[in-house]
Each structure stands twice: as C-alpha cells, then as structure tokens.
Design a protein around this motif. Structure first.
Motif: not given
Length: 381
Positions: A219-231
């Motif tokens: 939640a630092v600007g990476e966007g939804h898809d990258q957030m999901c990928a990181t999880i």
C-alpha cells in the motif's frame, strides 16, 4: 512473551476464519481494524465503532509520542482508559510515519532521528523506545516491531539493506519486549517486490519467534496486482498457526483478494478518510454524495448494512450536509463506511464457514473491478 491462542475454525482454499484470543476479548478473523491514530477513530464515538462490529482498533506510536506524549497517556491510565476503547488494541511502531511524514529523517543502525511534522522538534526512535511507548506507556495488547519502510520502487540492493536492518531491529524489539504474560509482539516482513528478499525476510522473521507476522512495504503505490503478487510470494514462507497481517490495506477489493491468499488482519484509514470527503462505500461500489444526482434521492446509503448511518438517512440529506460543509455529513458517512467494512468482514467470515467464499469473491470482484488499486493514506485516520 505471550503468544495469543489463534484458533482456525474453517478454511476454503487459502482463505481462513478463526479467532485470535486476547485477554481483552476475541478478535474474529479475517478482521479489519479501524484506525485510531491519535486515540480517536475520526468522527466516531468508540461505542459506534464497537456497535459497527469492530473487535480491535489501531493506535499509533508516532502520533501519540508527539501529541499528547506517551508519558502523559501513561499517567492518564494508558491508551484504553484515555480513549475509552474497551477491546483489544494494536499499535503501529511509528516506522511508517517516520518514513512518510517526518522531516529531516536520519537513519542509522540503532534507530532514526527525525523532526516532527507538527512543530519541527527533534525526536529519536529506536526499537527499544518504540516498544517502551507501545507496551509500557500506551499499554497495547499487540505491539509492532520497529522496522524501516522501504521506498517503492527501489533497487534489489536497497531492499536487501533495508530488510537486514529491519531484521536486526526485530531482534532488538524482541529483546526490549522481554517476557510478558498479557501482551504480544508482531514482526514485520519487508523485501519490496523481490521474491528472494521476501523469502529471506519472512524466514528471518519467523525464526525470531514473534506472536504474529505482518507484511510491510505494501500500500505504498505498488497497485493492486503487485500487492497481490507480493502476498503470493510471501505467505508460503509463513507459519499457518500465527495471524498474518497486511498493514495499510485497503480498499474492499484489496481485502477480499488478500483473504483469498491467507491473510487474517488489516487496517486502513480509508473508511473515515473517504467519509470526510463525501464518499460512501456500498455493496455496489463507492458513491460520491457530492454528486448532484443525489440532491433529491430519498433512498438510504445501503439498507443491507446493519447500521443507523446506513439505513436512516437519505442520500439527499447527506448530499445537502456535504455540500453545506456540515460536520454531521462527515460523521454519518464515516460511521456508515466503518459499519460497511465490518459488514464486509462478517460476510467474508460467514462465507468461508459456509464454503461459498469463492462465489462471494467472484461476485464482489465483478462489482468492484474498477476499484482495484491499493493506496495507503498515512497522515491521519
């Protein structure tokens, strides 16, 4: 250090529902924590927060150490007595706010020196000082280790240096926390969006033996898809018997997709921040009550949300309040949004128990497809 019992009651795929049992009460998971940055969930009474369905709220080390001062809160009985919140409370370590708000930040191996965004006064935050504020002065049920928040985007080298520092600070936070019977401490995984670094950080945090594990750097600007990928690249390296917490997330679709990946806890300022700007979240997506099309709309915000704020006031009335700059408009919308987020989590929990979470996920993804972005809003709640 106490490790609160975490009972998983049902699973569907990676999604799970259960209860984290603290001495101040159980936290039903997946759980969304309203943000009470400065000992207040903005525009709400604490009984409204409780009645909305929240089991736990979040306070913040950075803001409370600056104003009114953590030592003062301690003299006034601790954060629970000071704020009037009776349930469990988690406190953020202050690391994110130092990164996002403070002036003239100077980082070193032992901590960070910074100037207040309020008055420019100089302060020092170390792992030990952060734990002292959270556990001893504020009296949090769940404290967070001090970590360094990594810029996004950043290089692999920068992310590795930062996660190594956070691992060292995690060890120092644990040492400062010591043995406590009634409180616990969560560690924080960093590593930006690099799979090898997320794995390294996760394994290091797990080995340190925290009571729960958070995923930082989202939640630092990476966007939804990258957030999901990181999880996705992090969760496989986390134990199944401890709560997993994604910090600063987020929009309803972010919550649903994170739950689908095995996350148990969330916080974000969005419900009250949106409410103060005339936005209401509903089962059909967000609506902007400033819009002229609501000027004569006599329907409530969302009758499916079990709250007076959601059912008892017309959109026309709320449009009038917001356009007139009346405080009541922000209060009602913040109340509704808080209730909606809790209703969403309750429905997710029930759907997992009834083995229909994937159907719910598909339906909400269809409704909220246009809202897929994650954005942390750090300044206030």
């Amino acid at each position: 250090m106490a490790t609160f019992p975490f009972e998983i009651k049902a699973r569907e795929g990676k999604a799970r529902t259960g209860v984290l049992k603290t001495l101040r009460g159980g936290i039903r998971t997946p759980a969304f924590m309203p943000v009470g940055t400065a000992a207040t969930v903005k525009a709400l009474y604490m009984d409204q927060v409780e009645q909305a369905g929240a089991d736990i709220i979040l306070g913040n080390t950075y803001h409370l150490m600056l104003r009114p001062g953590a030592e003062r809160v301690k003299r006034l009985g601790g954060l629970h007595a000071f704020s009037g919140w009776r349930g469990p409370m988690l406190t953020d370590s202050g690391g994110f706010q130092v990164w996002s708000l403070s002036q003239l930040r100077k980082m070193d191996a032992d901590g960070v020196t910074f100037r207040s965004h309020i008055d420019g006064s100089e302060h020092r935050l170390t792992p030990a000082r952060s734990i002292e504020i959270q556990a001893d002065l504020l009296g949090a049920d769940i404290s967070m280790q001090l970590d360094e928040c990594t810029d996004f985007p950043c290089t692999h080298e920068e992310a590795e240096r930062s996660l190594n520092l956070s691992l060292d600070w995690g060890a120092r936070s644990l040492e400062a926390f010591g043995e406590r019977d009634t409180q616990t401490l969560f560690g924080i995984v960093q590593g930006s969006n690099f799979p090898d670094l997320r794995e390294k950080s996760a394994k290091g945090v797990v080995a340190q033996g925290f009571g729960g594990i958070a995923l930082g750097g989202l939640a630092v600007g990476e966007g939804h898809d990258q957030m999901c990928a990181t999880i996705d690249m992090t969760v496989p390296h986390l134990p199944g018997d401890k709560p997993r917490y994604v910090m600063g997330v987020g929009k309803p679709i972010d919550l649903v997709e994170s739950v689908a990946r095995g996350i148990d806890m969330f916080d974000c300022v969005l419900p009250t921040r949106a409410g103060r700007h005339g936005q209401a979240w509903t089962w059909d997506g967000p609506i902007n009550l400033k819009n002229a099309r609501f000027a004569e709309d006599t329907s409530p915000i969302d009758e499916a949300v079990p709250s007076p704020a959601s059912q008892d006031y017309s959109k026309a009335y709320l449009h009038h309040l917001i356009k007139s700059g009346e405080y009541l408009g922000s209060m009602i919308l913040s109340w509704h949004n808080t209730a909606f987020f809790q209703a969403l989590m309750a429905e997710i929990r029930l759907a997992i128990e009834e083995n229909r979470f994937e159907a719910l996920r598909a339906e909400l993804s269809r409704r909220w497809a246009s809202t897929k972005s994650s954005a942390r809003m750090p300044k206030d709640a």
